[in-house]
Design a protein around this motif. Structure first.
Motif, PDB file in Angstrom:
ATOM      1  N   TYR A 154     -69.656 -48.218  29.080  1.00 44.56           N
ATOM      2  CA  TYR A 154     -70.980 -47.748  28.682  1.00 44.56           C
ATOM      3  C   TYR A 154     -71.240 -46.437  29.405  1.00 44.56           C
ATOM      4  N   GLY A 155     -71.754 -45.437  28.689  1.00 42.08           N
ATOM      5  CA  GLY A 155     -71.991 -44.158  29.334  1.00 42.08           C
ATOM      6  C   GLY A 155     -73.221 -43.453  28.804  1.00 42.08           C
ATOM      7  N   ILE A 156     -73.861 -42.680  29.686  1.00 40.73           N
ATOM      8  CA  ILE A 156     -74.986 -41.824  29.295  1.00 40.73           C
ATOM      9  C   ILE A 156     -74.830 -40.506  30.031  1.00 40.73           C
ATOM     10  N   GLY A 157     -74.844 -39.400  29.264  1.00 41.06           N
ATOM     11  CA  GLY A 157     -74.645 -38.109  29.910  1.00 41.06           C
ATOM     12  C   GLY A 157     -74.723 -36.954  28.947  1.00 41.06           C
ATOM     13  N   VAL A 158     -74.021 -35.893  29.260  1.00 40.03           N
ATOM     14  CA  VAL A 158     -74.088 -34.655  28.487  1.00 40.03           C
ATOM     15  C   VAL A 158     -73.597 -34.896  27.058  1.00 40.03           C
ATOM     16  N   PRO A 159     -74.051 -34.082  26.107  1.00 34.19           N
ATOM     17  CA  PRO A 159     -73.582 -34.231  24.731  1.00 34.19           C
ATOM     18  C   PRO A 159     -72.052 -34.192  24.643  1.00 34.19           C
ATOM     19  N   ASP A 160     -71.535 -35.078  23.825  1.00 33.90           N
ATOM     20  CA  ASP A 160     -70.091 -35.154  23.582  1.00 33.90           C
ATOM     21  C   ASP A 160     -69.316 -35.493  24.847  1.00 33.90           C
ATOM     22  N   TRP A 161     -69.925 -36.272  25.734  1.00 33.38           N
ATOM     23  CA  TRP A 161     -69.255 -36.587  26.996  1.00 33.38           C
ATOM     24  C   TRP A 161     -67.921 -37.330  26.827  1.00 33.38           C
ATOM     25  N   PRO A 162     -67.734 -38.168  25.790  1.00 31.35           N
ATOM     26  CA  PRO A 162     -66.422 -38.818  25.678  1.00 31.35           C
ATOM     27  C   PRO A 162     -65.269 -37.812  25.544  1.00 31.35           C
ATOM     28  N   ARG A 163     -65.507 -36.738  24.794  1.00 29.47           N
ATOM     29  CA  ARG A 163     -64.461 -35.721  24.638  1.00 29.47           C
ATOM     30  C   ARG A 163     -64.205 -35.010  25.968  1.00 29.47           C
ATOM     31  N   TRP A 164     -65.289 -34.664  26.674  1.00 34.64           N
ATOM     32  CA  TRP A 164     -65.133 -34.027  27.978  1.00 34.64           C
ATOM     33  C   TRP A 164     -64.316 -34.925  28.906  1.00 34.64           C
ATOM     34  N   LEU A 165     -64.687 -36.197  28.932  1.00 34.42           N
ATOM     35  CA  LEU A 165     -64.042 -37.122  29.856  1.00 34.42           C
ATOM     36  C   LEU A 165     -62.566 -37.284  29.516  1.00 34.42           C
ATOM     37  N   ARG A 166     -62.261 -37.350  28.246  1.00 30.20           N
ATOM     38  CA  ARG A 166     -60.864 -37.500  27.845  1.00 30.20           C
ATOM     39  C   ARG A 166     -60.046 -36.275  28.238  1.00 30.20           C
ATOM     40  N   GLN A 167     -60.612 -35.094  28.080  1.00 37.43           N
ATOM     41  CA  GLN A 167     -59.883 -33.865  28.387  1.00 37.43           C
ATOM     42  C   GLN A 167     -59.714 -33.644  29.889  1.00 37.43           C
ATOM     43  N   LEU A 168     -60.710 -34.067  30.667  1.00 40.19           N
ATOM     44  CA  LEU A 168     -60.727 -33.728  32.085  1.00 40.19           C
ATOM     45  C   LEU A 168     -60.152 -34.818  32.980  1.00 40.19           C
ATOM     46  N   SER A 169     -60.055 -36.034  32.474  1.00 39.15           N
ATOM     47  CA  SER A 169     -59.560 -37.122  33.305  1.00 39.15           C
ATOM     48  C   SER A 169     -58.156 -37.498  32.850  1.00 39.15           C
ATOM     49  N   PRO A 170     -57.225 -37.733  33.800  1.00 37.07           N
ATOM     50  CA  PRO A 170     -57.438 -37.657  35.244  1.00 37.07           C
ATOM     51  C   PRO A 170     -57.059 -36.308  35.857  1.00 37.07           C
ATOM     52  N   GLY A 171     -56.670 -35.319  35.046  1.00 31.54           N
ATOM     53  CA  GLY A 171     -56.142 -34.080  35.592  1.00 31.54           C
ATOM     54  C   GLY A 171     -57.123 -33.235  36.361  1.00 31.54           C
ATOM     55  N   LEU A 172     -58.264 -32.903  35.752  1.00 30.27           N
ATOM     56  CA  LEU A 172     -59.196 -31.950  36.353  1.00 30.27           C
ATOM     57  C   LEU A 172     -60.392 -32.650  37.000  1.00 30.27           C
ATOM     58  N   SER A 173     -60.168 -33.797  37.579  1.00 27.86           N
ATOM     59  CA  SER A 173     -61.260 -34.515  38.237  1.00 27.86           C
ATOM     60  C   SER A 173     -60.781 -35.059  39.574  1.00 27.86           C
ATOM     61  N   LEU A 174     -61.716 -35.154  40.508  1.00 28.34           N
ATOM     62  CA  LEU A 174     -61.401 -35.590  41.867  1.00 28.34           C
ATOM     63  C   LEU A 174     -62.465 -36.568  42.334  1.00 28.34           C
ATOM     64  N   ALA A 175     -62.050 -37.703  42.880  1.00 26.08           N
ATOM     65  CA  ALA A 175     -62.993 -38.651  43.468  1.00 26.08           C
ATOM     66  C   ALA A 175     -63.342 -38.186  44.880  1.00 26.08           C
ATOM     67  N   VAL A 176     -64.630 -38.198  45.195  1.00 25.85           N
ATOM     68  CA  VAL A 176     -65.096 -37.876  46.542  1.00 25.85           C
ATOM     69  C   VAL A 176     -65.899 -39.083  47.032  1.00 25.85           C
ATOM     70  N   VAL A 177     -65.408 -39.734  48.073  1.00 26.98           N
ATOM     71  CA  VAL A 177     -66.010 -40.987  48.529  1.00 26.98           C
ATOM     72  C   VAL A 177     -66.134 -40.975  50.044  1.00 26.98           C
ATOM     73  N   GLY A 178     -66.887 -41.938  50.557  1.00 23.31           N
ATOM     74  CA  GLY A 178     -67.044 -42.020  51.998  1.00 23.31           C
ATOM     75  C   GLY A 178     -68.148 -42.966  52.405  1.00 23.31           C
ATOM     76  N   SER A 179     -68.538 -42.869  53.636  1.00 18.87           N
ATOM     77  CA  SER A 179     -69.471 -43.790  54.266  1.00 18.87           C
ATOM     78  C   SER A 179     -70.855 -43.749  53.632  1.00 18.87           C
ATOM     79  N   ARG A 180     -71.505 -44.903  53.571  1.00 16.31           N
ATOM     80  CA  ARG A 180     -72.917 -44.950  53.168  1.00 16.31           C
ATOM     81  C   ARG A 180     -73.832 -44.487  54.299  1.00 16.31           C
ATOM     82  N   ASN A 181     -73.289 -44.449  55.517  1.00 12.32           N
ATOM     83  CA  ASN A 181     -74.061 -44.001  56.684  1.00 12.32           C
ATOM     84  C   ASN A 181     -73.279 -42.895  57.402  1.00 12.32           C
ATOM     85  N   PRO A 182     -73.124 -41.757  56.745  1.00 15.17           N
ATOM     86  CA  PRO A 182     -72.305 -40.704  57.346  1.00 15.17           C
ATOM     87  C   PRO A 182     -73.028 -40.020  58.498  1.00 15.17           C
TER      88      PRO A 182
END
Length: 399
Positions: free
Chosen positions: A111-139
């Protein structure tokens, strides 16, 4: 997707006792969900248990209610200019993100909600041009600043920043990715959440979630209306890893959930990056452990981009597209940490980059106490020093 087809997909995924593994087994045997529900109980029992077969063919009022809730969510604001696009993707959809097809347990429905035509964007950009940024909830203050600054520069350079909308590093990562957005309506950041996409958790991020739907995407495998449940958040980490080329861990304690994402990324053959921190900070120990295990130590956003050198052309092309649409492009001179530059302030030179007490600074600088305290306050107001519990001070650096 036609109404009957959508209903069949939802019915398959929402039937009690039918998990993702069983759903994929049924799809492999019979094809689309409409074909599954055309089978007799006896035929279904050749693939699933008798209880599961009868559950699939039974009529459940609560299932009808959930399907109606989902339809109303899809239809809300449909066709209204300027509203985020609401879509459901299934495993059979050609726009299903290719990176998720390679993980061990791909969601049957997204399920997704976002910019127009987001499924196409997501297909083109993932996983090549995307990066996960994660870390502490209490940094630490420095960790929060790093999450924002790294994400901002990486987004300016053309990468889509993917995180989990949690407090702390996640929120700062999304904010950094959106910092220079100029209403381009391009995909800048993706929030993979552990609730239904109609829920915002934590509530503190309600405004941030709205901004993400305007210049990014909120994505979930959980049905509309799903509340925050503890078991959902570690599970969604596999999607963070699967959607992206690599994972950057900004800060993480030894038992942090962020390390789950990093482990999954490594298992999937993705890159793992970690920002080192002070040896005195608990939130840095997870990153140090990752570095010992072979994660790439990064001190600047440029370090990440250099490791993704095979994507340089695609990243540059997307950065150019963003610049043409009014978003600030990357600056080759940015991204170097402040500690690598000359520091002409004697107090900052005396501080170094570990937490330090007032007494230690008095001894190192030889300044009178009132003068040192006044200068520390000035540096704090300039966001160059932050006070820590226990009467300690920490020099702030910028990614």
């Amino acid at each position: 997707m036609e109404s009957g087809e959508l209903r069949a997909w939802l019915r398959l995924c929402l039937t009690d006792g039918i998990g993702p593994v069983t759903a994929r087994k049924l799809l492999a045997c019979f094809g689309l969900p409409t074909a599954i529900f055309a089978q007799s109980a006896r035929t279904l029992e050749q693939v699933v248990t008798s209880a599961q077969a009868h559950a699939l063919l039974a009529h459940a009022a609560e299932l009808d209610h959930q399907i109606e809730i989902t339809r109303r969510w899809l239809d809300d604001d449909r066709g209204v200019d300027g509203q985020p696009e609401r879509r459901i993707l299934t495993l059979a959809d050609p726009d299903y993100p290719p990176g998720l097809l390679t993980i061990d347990d791909p969601p049957t429905i997204l399920y997704g909600i976002g910019v127009p035509d987001w499924p196409r964007w997501l297909r083109q950009l993932s996983p090549g041009l995307s990066l996960a940024v994660v870390g502490s909830r209490n940094p630490t203050a420095q960790g929060a600043a790093n999450a924002f600054a790294f994400s901002r520069e990486l987004a300016q350079s053309g990468l889509v920043i993917v995180s989990g909308l949690a407090l702390g590093v996640d929120g700062k990562a999304h904010e950094g990715a959106l910092a220079d957005d100029a209403e381009t309506r391009q995909l800048r950041t993706v929030a993979v959440v552990g609730t239904g996409v109609d829920r915002v958790y934590p509530r503190h991020h309600r405004e941030l979630a709205h901004r993400i739907t305007q210049a990014g995407l909120i994505l979930s495998e959980y049905p509309i209306g799903t509340p925050p449940l503890a078991a959902h958040f570690p599970r969604r980490n596999r999607l963070l890893a699967g959607l992206t080329r690599g994972t950057l861990v900004v800060e993480a304690a030894p038992q942090s959930g962020s390390l789950i994402t990093a482990r999954l990324a490594a298992e999937q053959g993705r890159e793992v990056f970690a920002i080192p921190g002070s040896i005195h900070t608990t939130q840095a120990r997870g990153c140090h452990a990752l570095i010992k295990q072979g994660a790439k130590l990064v001190e600047s956003a440029q370090d990440v981009l250099e490791e993704l050198s095979d994507l340089r052309g695609a990243i540059a092309a997307r950065s150019t597209d963003l610049s043409a649409l009014g978003v600030a492009g990357s600056n080759p001179g940015r991204g170097q940490p402040e500690e690598s530059l000359a520091i002409d302030d004697p107090i900052l030179n005396a501080m170094g980059f570990d937490p330090v007490s007032l007494d230690a600074l008095l001894a190192r600088t030889g300044l009178p106490t009132p003068l040192l305290q006044a200068r520390l306050l000035e540096l704090e107001l300039e966001d160059r020093v932050t006070p820590l519990p226990g009467g300690l001070f920490l020099q702030m650096t910028r990614a």
